[in-house]
Design a protein around this motif. Structure first.
Motif, PDB file in Angstrom:
ATOM      1  N   VAL A  62       0.883  -1.171   0.000  1.00  0.00           N
ATOM      2  CA  VAL A  62       0.000   0.000   0.000  1.00  0.00           C
ATOM      3  C   VAL A  62       0.914   1.212   0.000  1.00  0.00           C
ATOM      4  O   VAL A  62       1.570   1.516   1.003  1.00  0.00           O
ATOM      5  CB  VAL A  62      -0.938   0.017   1.222  1.00  0.00           C
ATOM      6  CG1 VAL A  62      -1.851   1.246   1.165  1.00  0.00           C
ATOM      7  CG2 VAL A  62      -1.764  -1.257   1.295  1.00  0.00           C
ATOM      8  N   HIS A  63       0.987   1.871  -1.141  1.00  0.00           N
ATOM      9  CA  HIS A  63       1.938   2.972  -1.320  1.00  0.00           C
ATOM     10  C   HIS A  63       1.201   4.297  -1.411  1.00  0.00           C
ATOM     11  O   HIS A  63       0.368   4.500  -2.298  1.00  0.00           O
ATOM     12  CB  HIS A  63       2.756   2.741  -2.584  1.00  0.00           C
ATOM     13  CG  HIS A  63       3.750   3.824  -2.878  1.00  0.00           C
ATOM     14  ND1 HIS A  63       4.633   4.311  -1.931  1.00  0.00           N
ATOM     15  CD2 HIS A  63       3.994   4.528  -4.031  1.00  0.00           C
ATOM     16  CE1 HIS A  63       5.392   5.247  -2.477  1.00  0.00           C
ATOM     17  NE2 HIS A  63       5.017   5.405  -3.744  1.00  0.00           N
ATOM     18  N   SER A  64       1.493   5.191  -0.504  1.00  0.00           N
ATOM     19  CA  SER A  64       0.824   6.486  -0.470  1.00  0.00           C
ATOM     20  C   SER A  64       1.551   7.501  -1.330  1.00  0.00           C
ATOM     21  O   SER A  64       2.779   7.594  -1.314  1.00  0.00           O
ATOM     22  CB  SER A  64       0.748   6.996   0.971  1.00  0.00           C
ATOM     23  OG  SER A  64       0.186   8.293   1.016  1.00  0.00           O
ATOM     24  N   GLY A  65       0.784   8.282  -2.075  1.00  0.00           N
ATOM     25  CA  GLY A  65       1.356   9.345  -2.892  1.00  0.00           C
ATOM     26  C   GLY A  65       1.631  10.612  -2.119  1.00  0.00           C
ATOM     27  O   GLY A  65       2.114  11.589  -2.676  1.00  0.00           O
ATOM     28  N   THR A  66       1.353  10.613  -0.820  1.00  0.00           N
ATOM     29  CA  THR A  66       1.565  11.805  -0.018  1.00  0.00           C
ATOM     30  C   THR A  66       3.015  11.916   0.422  1.00  0.00           C
ATOM     31  O   THR A  66       3.731  10.931   0.520  1.00  0.00           O
ATOM     32  CB  THR A  66       0.656  11.785   1.231  1.00  0.00           C
ATOM     33  OG1 THR A  66       0.729  13.046   1.893  1.00  0.00           O
ATOM     34  CG2 THR A  66       1.083  10.705   2.216  1.00  0.00           C
ATOM     35  N   VAL A  67       3.446  13.151   0.659  1.00  0.00           N
ATOM     36  CA  VAL A  67       4.796  13.432   1.160  1.00  0.00           C
ATOM     37  C   VAL A  67       4.641  14.303   2.394  1.00  0.00           C
ATOM     38  O   VAL A  67       3.716  15.112   2.483  1.00  0.00           O
ATOM     39  CB  VAL A  67       5.654  14.149   0.098  1.00  0.00           C
ATOM     40  CG1 VAL A  67       7.042  14.464   0.625  1.00  0.00           C
ATOM     41  CG2 VAL A  67       5.760  13.286  -1.153  1.00  0.00           C
ATOM     42  N   GLY A  68       5.531  14.135   3.347  1.00  0.00           N
ATOM     43  CA  GLY A  68       5.422  14.830   4.624  1.00  0.00           C
ATOM     44  C   GLY A  68       5.349  16.346   4.520  1.00  0.00           C
ATOM     45  O   GLY A  68       5.861  16.959   3.569  1.00  0.00           O
ATOM     46  N   VAL A  69       4.720  16.944   5.510  1.00  0.00           N
ATOM     47  CA  VAL A  69       4.607  18.402   5.579  1.00  0.00           C
ATOM     48  C   VAL A  69       6.005  19.013   5.658  1.00  0.00           C
ATOM     49  O   VAL A  69       6.876  18.529   6.363  1.00  0.00           O
ATOM     50  CB  VAL A  69       3.780  18.812   6.816  1.00  0.00           C
ATOM     51  CG1 VAL A  69       3.737  20.330   6.941  1.00  0.00           C
ATOM     52  CG2 VAL A  69       2.374  18.246   6.722  1.00  0.00           C
ATOM     53  N   GLY A  70       6.200  20.092   4.919  1.00  0.00           N
ATOM     54  CA  GLY A  70       7.486  20.768   4.952  1.00  0.00           C
ATOM     55  C   GLY A  70       8.468  20.294   3.902  1.00  0.00           C
ATOM     56  O   GLY A  70       9.554  20.873   3.751  1.00  0.00           O
TER      57      GLY A  70
END
Length: 226
Positions: A62-70
């Motif tokens: 399960v691979h999320s396309g989101t990247v951490g804040v900042g």
């Protein structure tokens, strides 16, 4: 089933791990160290044996396309393209049968608000780094699937409504966390092959995106909300 979940620092990944751990062997990963009480392996997702070792024996990713804040724009682009490519390349080499990519319905939000958009509509993402990178990640996943290297389920998630008291549920693309988790659970075992896209949002008033494909193929059943 052994499941690898990326983006361990994100709230959704942690909630998925908590839910899926009841019946599966779940491993979290991230490109930075993350404090978690669950099984965790830090990985740069490079094009090397370390990434192969990360996915070896895994039955679903399960691979999320989101990247951490900042994160910088370059970090966003790197994660969307290079890291996704490396992860999928390793998964194909190690014979991982199912890859679930968590994208976003925001790749379609430049259409007029009164349009009811389905999976057949072409994305028109904005130049916002978050949105554009979801779109780029989809391209990488699609090419691997079309080359029949592994089966990919792309879930375009609506706006996560973590706190409904703040009005999150009023959004026309609102997605309640329980519905998001249910969609991932269904995608893990759905009888699909190749490249598949499904729109995932909750059953809220004035819902903008149809979820009929997910309901029919995945068995997705969003709870009725006021």
């Amino acid at each position: 089933m052994k499941i690898l979940i990326t983006a361990a620092a994100s709230r959704l990944s942690r909630e998925l791990a908590a839910s899926l751990s009841d019946g599966h062997d779940v491993v979290l990963t991230d490109r930075k160290e993350v404090s978690t009480g669950r099984s965790f392996t830090r990985s740069d997702l490079g094009h090397d044996e370390a990434t192969n070792d990360l996915v070896k024996g895994v039955e679903a990713i399960v691979h999320s396309g989101t990247v951490g804040v900042g994160a910088s724009v370059s970090d966003h682009l790197d994660a969307a393209m290079r890291c996704t490519y490396n992860l999928m390349y390793a998964a194909a080499e190690e014979g991982v049968p199912r890859f679930i990519y968590l994208s976003s319905l925001r790749v379609l939000d430049r259409y007029d608000e009164d349009m009811v958009v389905t999976e057949t509509w072409r994305p028109i993402p904005s130049t916002d780094a978050h949105v554009l990178c979801y779109h780029l990640g989809e391209y990488v996943c699609r090419e691997f699937a079309r080359e029949q290297k592994l089966d990919v389920v792309c879930l375009r998630l609506g706006e996560l409504a973590w706190d409904t008291d703040q009005g999150g549920a009023a959004a026309t693309s609102a997605l309640h966390p329980h519905d998001a988790i249910q969609a991932v659970e269904r995608a893990l075992t759905a009888e699909v092959s190749g490249w598949n896209i499904f729109h995932i949002q909750s059953a809220v008033p004035n819902a903008r995106y149809l979820t009929e494909a997910a309901e029919g193929t995945l068995g997705y059943a969003p709870a009725q909300r006021e």
